[in-house]
Enzyme design. Structure first.
Site, mmCIF file in Angstrom:
data_model
loop_
_atom_site.group_PDB
_atom_site.id
_atom_site.type_symbol
_atom_site.label_atom_id
_atom_site.label_comp_id
_atom_site.label_asym_id
_atom_site.label_seq_id
_atom_site.Cartn_x
_atom_site.Cartn_y
_atom_site.Cartn_z
ATOM 1 N N HIS A 136 0.868 -1.180 0.000
ATOM 2 C CA HIS A 136 0.000 0.000 0.000
ATOM 3 C C HIS A 136 0.901 1.225 0.000
ATOM 4 C CE1 HIS A 136 -3.841 2.107 0.754
ATOM 5 N NE2 HIS A 136 -3.044 3.014 1.301
ATOM 6 N N CYS A 137 0.774 2.039 -1.047
ATOM 7 C CA CYS A 137 1.675 3.173 -1.227
ATOM 8 C C CYS A 137 0.985 4.467 -0.804
ATOM 9 C CB CYS A 137 2.113 3.270 -2.687
ATOM 10 S SG CYS A 137 3.205 4.671 -3.012
#
Length: 403
Positions: A136-137
């Site tokens: 998850h960026c």
């Protein structure tokens, strides 16, 4: 399509899952706002500076220079916004394999009320099972996965190259204004300071994003995600710990770096495949990795330890009452903190020197997100007798079956 199925939608699904955030909501986050601000500042500064001494109408080279700067900016923004807007792709709610006998190869997600497809993982922030989840960026406020992995990687490539191009323009501009005074308009101290600031952003972005691109390419050439690399390392640790006569073969490495590369890189960032079934190397099948995950999950439960909370913990990132060692040894992760109340029973599955990661055990409730999971200081709990663990594990398994 082999291996794909879908459960009927139940009335509880709308209650379990909120609508996916709109593009505007995804943009209104510190990650995208900061990333777009850096792109805008560096791009605008490079274009304006180049116009000071390379007026596009003066020569063909000046025109190509301006078109090059604008072109790089367009490519960077295109792939960045595609990664943010398109997203990774999620496993359908209630998904299950077409063949019922394949279900015992897969993990069941109690949140999405379906089985986790091969290479998919549940993201707590997105609250969905994400296809081929890499991570998850925060910079795109979204997961990097099946549908946007190519766009995300192209962005990681174009951003440093574009910043290097801009940095060259900015350095040449400041040099020419300091020594040659070649300019179509006055170049004062404020303009010099703005160019210097943009140069710092360009160099910082080149280093930070360039390193991330190298890490991504290392995984892509082996056809692994960051999560799968961790699973492979845990597989080797499990086999070594128990001295087992078995070998874990990672199924998605096709043996050729070019073939592995083509699994991700597509023209304009188009995704490859349906996100459910994958090409595997000879001698492997679709569920090699998921079977290993089940073994690791069983091993984690077997090695779990039961603790009871003796102090209240609010979930603070800086628990002063836990002592300075706990405050200086905070886990470097975005995983949640687990709120504790005296008397809470927690099943601990991971530990650092001063912190535990575990799940609250609530009698009669299923083993899922309702119970709560996360990190908490070691100083706030005491260990309970090991005899309690088998009973809890049995109840958790039964609750899962009945969920």
């Amino acid at each position: 399509m082999d291996g794909v199925g879908l459960l009927g939608s139940g009335p509880g699904e709308a209650m379990t899952h909120s609508p996916e955030p709109s593009v505007l909501r995804r943009l209104c986050h510190w990650g995208p706002l900061l990333a777009l601000s850096v792109i805008s500042v560096v791009s605008c500064a490079a274009v304006l500076d180049s116009l000071l001494w390379l007026w596009p109408l003066d020569s063909a080279g000046s025109m190509w220079n301006l078109m090059g700067l604008i072109g790089w900016t367009v490519l960077i923004l295109y792939h960045y916004l595609r990664a943010l807007v398109v997203g990774p792709g999620c496993v359908p709610i209630g998904w299950r394999p077409a063949k019922r006998e394949d279900e015992h190869f897969l993990q069941f997600c109690s949140v999405c009320q379906g089985f986790k497809a091969p290479r998919s993982h549940h993201c707590r922030k997105c609250n969905r099972c994400v296809m081929k989840m890499d991570h998850h960026c925060p910079w795109i406020n979204n997961c990097c996965g099946h549908q946007n992995h190519s766009n995300f990687t192209w962005f990681l490539l174009f951003a440093p190259l574009g910043c290097i191009y801009a940095a060259v323009i900015l350095v040449m501009t400041m040099y020419t204004q300091l020594y040659s005074r070649v300019s179509h308009v006055p170049f004062g101290i404020s303009a010099f300071a703005a160019s210097l600031f943009a140069l710092g952003l360009a160099l910082g972005t080149t280093i930070a994003v360039g390193l991330l691109f190298c890490l991504q390419m290392k995984s892509i050439l082996r056809n692994r995600t960051s999560v799968e690399s961790w699973i492979e390392d845990k597989a080797k640790e499990r086999i070594s710990y128990y001295n087992l006569q078995e070998e874990f073969v990672y199924p998605y490495d096709l043996g050729s770096r070019w073939q592995n590369l083509r699994e991700v890189f597509r023209p304009w960032g188009a995704s490859f495949g349906d996100g459910i079934t994958w090409h595997v190397r000879e001698g492997c099948h679709q569920y090699n990795l998921t079977v290993e995950q089940l073994k690791q999950k069983a091993d984690k439960q077997a090695r779990a330890v039961v603790y009871s909370a003796v102090k209240r913990y609010s979930g603070s990132c800086l628990p002063v009452t836990a002592g300075w060692r706990a405050m200086t040894g905070i886990p470097c992760t975005e995983e949640p903190r687990l709120h504790l109340h005296p008397g809470d029973v927690i099943i601990v599955t991971r530990a650092t020197k001063h912190w535990f990661y575990g799940e609250r055990f609530t009698e009669g409730k299923s083993n899922g997100s309702d119970n709560g999971r996360g990190w908490f200081p070691k100083a706030f709990v005491d260990r309970l007798p090991d005899q309690m663990m088998p009973k809890m594990q049995t109840e958790m398994v039964e609750n899962k079956k009945n969920a």
